[in-house]
Write a protein that holds these residues in place. Structure first.
Motif, PDB file in Angstrom:
ATOM      1  N   ARG A   1     -30.119  13.700 -26.481  1.00 35.59           N
ATOM      2  CA  ARG A   1     -28.699  13.350 -26.568  1.00 35.59           C
ATOM      3  C   ARG A   1     -27.819  14.510 -26.095  1.00 35.59           C
ATOM      4  NH1 ARG A   1     -25.167   9.496 -25.854  1.00 35.59           N
ATOM      5  NH2 ARG A   1     -23.357   9.672 -27.209  1.00 35.59           N
ATOM      6  N   VAL A   2     -28.248  15.730 -26.376  1.00 34.10           N
ATOM      7  CA  VAL A   2     -27.518  16.903 -25.902  1.00 34.10           C
ATOM      8  C   VAL A   2     -27.530  16.959 -24.378  1.00 34.10           C
ATOM      9  CG1 VAL A   2     -27.550  19.430 -25.799  1.00 34.10           C
ATOM     10  CG2 VAL A   2     -27.814  18.267 -27.996  1.00 34.10           C
ATOM     11  N   VAL A   3     -28.692  16.675 -23.780  1.00 32.56           N
ATOM     12  CA  VAL A   3     -28.783  16.659 -22.315  1.00 32.56           C
ATOM     13  C   VAL A   3     -27.850  15.590 -21.745  1.00 32.56           C
ATOM     14  CG1 VAL A   3     -30.303  16.293 -20.334  1.00 32.56           C
ATOM     15  CG2 VAL A   3     -31.135  17.540 -22.335  1.00 32.56           C
ATOM     16  N   GLN A   4     -27.821  14.425 -22.375  1.00 32.53           N
ATOM     17  CA  GLN A   4     -26.879  13.385 -21.950  1.00 32.53           C
ATOM     18  C   GLN A   4     -25.447  13.894 -22.013  1.00 32.53           C
ATOM     19  OE1 GLN A   4     -27.557   9.827 -24.364  1.00 32.53           O
ATOM     20  NE2 GLN A   4     -28.337   8.808 -22.548  1.00 32.53           N
ATOM     21  N   GLY A   5     -25.116  14.575 -23.092  1.00 35.38           N
ATOM     22  CA  GLY A   5     -23.760  15.092 -23.245  1.00 35.38           C
ATOM     23  C   GLY A   5     -23.404  16.117 -22.192  1.00 35.38           C
ATOM     24  N   LEU A   6     -24.339  17.006 -21.874  1.00 32.60           N
ATOM     25  CA  LEU A   6     -24.100  18.000 -20.826  1.00 32.60           C
ATOM     26  C   LEU A   6     -23.839  17.323 -19.487  1.00 32.60           C
ATOM     27  CD1 LEU A   6     -26.884  20.618 -21.695  1.00 32.60           C
ATOM     28  CD2 LEU A   6     -24.420  20.899 -22.005  1.00 32.60           C
ATOM     29  N   ALA A   7     -24.627  16.285 -19.194  1.00 30.24           N
ATOM     30  CA  ALA A   7     -24.497  15.600 -17.902  1.00 30.24           C
ATOM     31  C   ALA A   7     -23.184  14.850 -17.783  1.00 30.24           C
ATOM     32  CB  ALA A   7     -25.681  14.649 -17.699  1.00 30.24           C
ATOM     33  N   VAL A   8     -22.854  14.064 -18.800  1.00 30.53           N
ATOM     34  CA  VAL A   8     -21.629  13.272 -18.709  1.00 30.53           C
ATOM     35  C   VAL A   8     -20.402  14.166 -18.831  1.00 30.53           C
ATOM     36  CG1 VAL A   8     -21.186  12.659 -21.139  1.00 30.53           C
ATOM     37  CG2 VAL A   8     -20.726  10.997 -19.337  1.00 30.53           C
ATOM     38  N   GLY A   9     -20.551  15.320 -19.498  1.00 29.78           N
ATOM     39  CA  GLY A   9     -19.445  16.269 -19.576  1.00 29.78           C
ATOM     40  C   GLY A   9     -19.078  16.829 -18.218  1.00 29.78           C
ATOM     41  N   GLY A  10     -20.064  17.018 -17.365  1.00 31.76           N
ATOM     42  CA  GLY A  10     -19.794  17.512 -16.027  1.00 31.76           C
ATOM     43  C   GLY A  10     -19.457  16.424 -15.036  1.00 31.76           C
ATOM     44  N   GLU A  11     -19.838  15.205 -15.348  1.00 24.95           N
ATOM     45  CA  GLU A  11     -19.633  14.072 -14.434  1.00 24.95           C
ATOM     46  C   GLU A  11     -18.171  13.698 -14.272  1.00 24.95           C
ATOM     47  OE1 GLU A  11     -19.510  10.490 -12.373  1.00 24.95           O
ATOM     48  OE2 GLU A  11     -21.146  11.932 -12.461  1.00 24.95           O
ATOM     49  N   TYR A  12     -17.490  13.509 -15.386  1.00 21.33           N
ATOM     50  CA  TYR A  12     -16.157  12.918 -15.323  1.00 21.33           C
ATOM     51  C   TYR A  12     -15.201  13.751 -14.473  1.00 21.33           C
ATOM     52  CZ  TYR A  12     -11.562  11.251 -16.595  1.00 21.33           C
ATOM     53  OH  TYR A  12     -10.280  10.782 -16.533  1.00 21.33           O
ATOM     54  N   GLY A  13     -15.101  15.044 -14.783  1.00 17.41           N
ATOM     55  CA  GLY A  13     -14.167  15.889 -14.056  1.00 17.41           C
ATOM     56  C   GLY A  13     -14.453  15.931 -12.571  1.00 17.41           C
TER      57      GLY A  13
ATOM     58  N   GLU B   1      -3.652  16.402 -11.657  1.00 18.97           N
ATOM     59  CA  GLU B   1      -2.485  17.006 -11.004  1.00 18.97           C
ATOM     60  C   GLU B   1      -1.853  18.118 -11.823  1.00 18.97           C
ATOM     61  OE1 GLU B   1      -1.271  12.819  -8.746  1.00 18.97           O
ATOM     62  OE2 GLU B   1      -0.432  13.353 -10.709  1.00 18.97           O
ATOM     63  N   LEU B   2      -2.319  18.311 -13.048  1.00 12.73           N
ATOM     64  CA  LEU B   2      -1.794  19.386 -13.877  1.00 12.73           C
ATOM     65  C   LEU B   2      -2.308  20.759 -13.453  1.00 12.73           C
ATOM     66  CD1 LEU B   2      -2.041  17.801 -17.462  1.00 12.73           C
ATOM     67  CD2 LEU B   2       0.059  18.303 -16.194  1.00 12.73           C
ATOM     68  N   PHE B   3      -3.385  20.794 -12.643  1.00 11.53           N
ATOM     69  CA  PHE B   3      -4.036  22.065 -12.336  1.00 11.53           C
ATOM     70  C   PHE B   3      -4.143  22.304 -10.836  1.00 11.53           C
ATOM     71  CE2 PHE B   3      -5.726  20.429 -16.349  1.00 11.53           C
ATOM     72  CZ  PHE B   3      -5.467  21.501 -17.196  1.00 11.53           C
ATOM     73  N   PRO B   4      -4.121  23.571 -10.413  1.00 17.03           N
ATOM     74  CA  PRO B   4      -4.317  23.891  -9.002  1.00 17.03           C
ATOM     75  C   PRO B   4      -5.773  23.692  -8.592  1.00 17.03           C
ATOM     76  CG  PRO B   4      -4.185  25.901 -10.277  1.00 17.03           C
ATOM     77  CD  PRO B   4      -3.866  24.777 -11.225  1.00 17.03           C
ATOM     78  N   THR B   5      -6.012  23.650  -7.281  1.00 15.08           N
ATOM     79  CA  THR B   5      -7.355  23.387  -6.763  1.00 15.08           C
ATOM     80  C   THR B   5      -8.382  24.369  -7.292  1.00 15.08           C
ATOM     81  OG1 THR B   5      -6.378  22.496  -4.743  1.00 15.08           O
ATOM     82  CG2 THR B   5      -8.703  23.109  -4.647  1.00 15.08           C
ATOM     83  N   SER B   6      -8.003  25.627  -7.450  1.00 12.83           N
ATOM     84  CA  SER B   6      -8.961  26.676  -7.824  1.00 12.83           C
ATOM     85  C   SER B   6      -9.577  26.460  -9.196  1.00 12.83           C
ATOM     86  CB  SER B   6      -8.276  28.051  -7.786  1.00 12.83           C
ATOM     87  OG  SER B   6      -7.167  28.078  -8.670  1.00 12.83           O
ATOM     88  N   VAL B   7      -8.879  25.757 -10.108  1.00 14.34           N
ATOM     89  CA  VAL B   7      -9.419  25.532 -11.463  1.00 14.34           C
ATOM     90  C   VAL B   7      -9.300  24.062 -11.869  1.00 14.34           C
ATOM     91  CG1 VAL B   7      -8.975  27.891 -12.232  1.00 14.34           C
ATOM     92  CG2 VAL B   7      -7.214  26.127 -12.556  1.00 14.34           C
ATOM     93  N   ARG B   8      -9.113  23.188 -10.912  1.00 20.18           N
ATOM     94  CA  ARG B   8      -8.868  21.775 -11.251  1.00 20.18           C
ATOM     95  C   ARG B   8     -10.066  21.141 -11.959  1.00 20.18           C
ATOM     96  NH1 ARG B   8      -6.846  19.977  -6.545  1.00 20.18           N
ATOM     97  NH2 ARG B   8      -4.771  20.532  -7.339  1.00 20.18           N
ATOM     98  N   TYR B   9     -11.253  21.348 -11.455  1.00 28.25           N
ATOM     99  CA  TYR B   9     -12.463  20.787 -12.066  1.00 28.25           C
ATOM    100  C   TYR B   9     -12.627  21.337 -13.481  1.00 28.25           C
ATOM    101  CZ  TYR B   9     -17.336  18.955 -11.706  1.00 28.25           C
ATOM    102  OH  TYR B   9     -18.512  18.256 -11.866  1.00 28.25           O
ATOM    103  N   THR B  10     -12.495  22.650 -13.626  1.00 25.72           N
ATOM    104  CA  THR B  10     -12.694  23.290 -14.930  1.00 25.72           C
ATOM    105  C   THR B  10     -11.608  22.910 -15.918  1.00 25.72           C
ATOM    106  OG1 THR B  10     -13.815  25.177 -13.903  1.00 25.72           O
ATOM    107  CG2 THR B  10     -12.920  25.501 -16.112  1.00 25.72           C
ATOM    108  N   GLY B  11     -10.351  22.996 -15.512  1.00 24.33           N
ATOM    109  CA  GLY B  11      -9.254  22.696 -16.424  1.00 24.33           C
ATOM    110  C   GLY B  11      -9.282  21.268 -16.913  1.00 24.33           C
ATOM    111  N   LEU B  12      -9.496  20.328 -15.989  1.00 24.71           N
ATOM    112  CA  LEU B  12      -9.568  18.925 -16.359  1.00 24.71           C
ATOM    113  C   LEU B  12     -10.752  18.672 -17.292  1.00 24.71           C
ATOM    114  CD1 LEU B  12      -8.984  15.878 -16.096  1.00 24.71           C
ATOM    115  CD2 LEU B  12     -10.286  15.901 -13.966  1.00 24.71           C
ATOM    116  N   SER B  13     -11.925  19.178 -16.922  1.00 28.02           N
ATOM    117  CA  SER B  13     -13.129  18.931 -17.725  1.00 28.02           C
ATOM    118  C   SER B  13     -13.010  19.536 -19.116  1.00 28.02           C
ATOM    119  CB  SER B  13     -14.362  19.503 -17.015  1.00 28.02           C
ATOM    120  OG  SER B  13     -14.596  18.850 -15.788  1.00 28.02           O
ATOM    121  N   LEU B  14     -12.482  20.756 -19.201  1.00 22.41           N
ATOM    122  CA  LEU B  14     -12.379  21.421 -20.492  1.00 22.41           C
ATOM    123  C   LEU B  14     -11.482  20.631 -21.442  1.00 22.41           C
ATOM    124  CD1 LEU B  14     -12.910  23.863 -22.324  1.00 22.41           C
ATOM    125  CD2 LEU B  14     -10.909  24.962 -21.286  1.00 22.41           C
ATOM    126  N   GLY B  15     -10.266  20.315 -20.998  1.00 18.19           N
ATOM    127  CA  GLY B  15      -9.348  19.600 -21.871  1.00 18.19           C
ATOM    128  C   GLY B  15      -9.856  18.218 -22.250  1.00 18.19           C
TER     129      GLY B  15
END
Length: 440
Positions: A117-129, A353-367
């Motif tokens: 289940r943890v592996v599933q969570g890691l994968a889907v956590g990176g997928e959406y952003g 659109e809240l984040f610049p390109t340089s951190v868009r993946y990270t900022g969106l995924s984290l929040g």
């Protein structure tokens, strides 16, 4: 859309459908069978709570998955991370399908279940952003909401597919056969879906915005540090804005399976069909609300959806309380197909659109994933506890749901309107506390 934009839209739709099919069949099985198969030593209520706890475990892993995928996605390649996540999710899901139960290997069974289940969570956590960002960065101005909605459509589509498959085996097999092996088949079928998603994703190209950022040497060394230090208020607002969508969606997608069957006396098959129909309706209405946000703005559509959800919370429980099948269908369909769809169809482009390109993946995924870990994963347990506190009545929980809608509305109201801004290096309309910190 251009040819490449259409391929990206299809790739994000198929990929997110696969990821969320895998994620949702676990939630469905947690509500129906995992308590008996992996926690038989406990009472039915305690076993259900423990099964839902393993569901929450995947959510707790999602922020880490989002940060890891965001780091490499913002530094190296959006596309590569989307390939990694879909493979990781598929492998973990198939292994759950062959996992021995408590009766075979004892306490090792729930331990291994949690690990997968943890592996599933890691994968889907990176997928959406990654899926959302890739779709947004391939879209032209004025169409980003509609383009990003393809990734969003994969969530209810995955729910339709997952509950549909479970319904087919649940109704076609005798109860003993379903508990013995039938519940495993939906997990094993993930192999076919993953293969399709992988082939499609291998054919898309990297986003133009990200390639431009690399050529301009705007890639940052540690995207997480950059996102947290320069855009903390935007991350906080994203988390708060996503509380209500998490709460409402997982009420209708997961908790309702237990509440409607064990408390209200609905049949399991009827509830599964009702959830599937509602998710199918949402799949169709999502792009309409996303396109509307391109026309009138993200915030008005988002706030309208939250207001609708808050206004229908208590009526929803009153409606289904009588045990009427049509009332159950209507209640879930209206809340998911209109209220939640308006919010969810808008948020992908809004958050990106809240984040610049340089951190868009990270900022969106984290929040996004932090909000899920705090309010989405624990939702079935929170709901079960509040209903129990109310002696089986849902009114404390309904009040909690309405409160989350209010919190998210305040956050959205405080956030900037992003629909008219481009995807340049700096985020649009800097908030007052970020004016001195935003990227040049």
């Amino acid at each position: 859309m251009s040819g490449q934009s259409r391929r990206v839209a299809l790739a994000t739709l198929i990929g997110t459908t696969v990821e969320w099919y895998d994620f949702f069949i676990y939630g469905t099985s947690a509500a129906l069978v995992l308590n008996e198969l992996f926690f038989p030593e406990f009472s039915p209520a305690a076993g259900t709570m423990l099964a839902f706890a393993t569901f929450a475990t995947g959510w707790l892993a999602r922020p880490l998955g989002g940060v890891l995928a965001g780091h490499f996605g913002d530094r190296a390649s959006r596309k590569t991370m989307l390939v990694v996540t879909v493979v990781g999710m598929g492998v973990a899901t198939m292994l759950i399908g062959v996992l021995p139960t408590y009766a075979s290997i004892g306490v090792a069974a729930p331990v291994l279940l949690v690990a997968l289940r943890v592996v599933q969570g890691l994968a889907v956590g990176g997928e959406y952003g990654g899926a959302v960002v890739l779709a947004v960065e391939h879209a032209r101005d004025g169409r980003r909401g509609l383009a990003a909605s393809w990734a969003q459509m994969g969530v209810p589509a995955g729910l339709v597919l997952g509950t549909g498959v479970f319904y087919a085996f649940f109704t076609a097999l005798p109860e003993d056969a379903f508990h013995a092996w039938g519940w495993r088949v939906p997990f094993l079928l993930s192999f076919v879906l993953v293969l399709v998603g992988l082939v499609i994703r291998m054919r898309i190209v990297e986003s133009p915005a990200f390639e431009d950022a690399k050529q301009a040497r705007e890639v940052v060394r540690v995207p997480l540090v950059e996102a947290v230090s320069r855009h903390p208020r935007r991350i906080a607002l994203l988390i708060a804005a996503h509380i209500a969508p998490n709460t409402y969606f997982y009420t209708f997608a997961t908790f309702i399976l237990t509440y409607a069957t064990s408390t209200l006396g609905y049949s399991t098959g009827l509830v599964l069909v009702a959830v599937s129909v509602a998710a199918l309706i949402e799949t169709c209405t999502l792009p309409a609300f996303a396109h509307l946000s391109d026309r009138v703005g993200r915030r008005p559509v988002y706030l309208g959806g939250l207001a609708f959800l808050a206004a229908t919370t208590f009526p929803f429980f009153w409606l289904i309380d009588g045990g009427s099948g049509p009332a159950l269908f209507a209640g879930i369909a209206v809340c998911m197909g209109l209220g939640h769809s308006a919010v969810y169809g808008t948020q992908a482009s809004f958050f990106s659109e809240l984040f610049p390109t340089s951190v868009r993946y990270t900022g969106l995924s984290l929040g996004y994933q932090v909000a899920g870990a705090l309010f989405g994963g624990p939702l079935p347990m929170i709901a079960t506890a509040l209903v129990g506190f109310g002696d089986g009545r849902p009114w404390y929980f309904a009040g909690y749901m309405a409160l989350t809608a209010l919190i998210s509305a305040v956050a959205v109201y405080a956030a900037p309107e992003t629909s008219r801004a481009g995807l340049a290096g700096s985020p649009p309309s800097p908030l007052p506390t970020e004016r001195k910190m935003s990227c040049p």
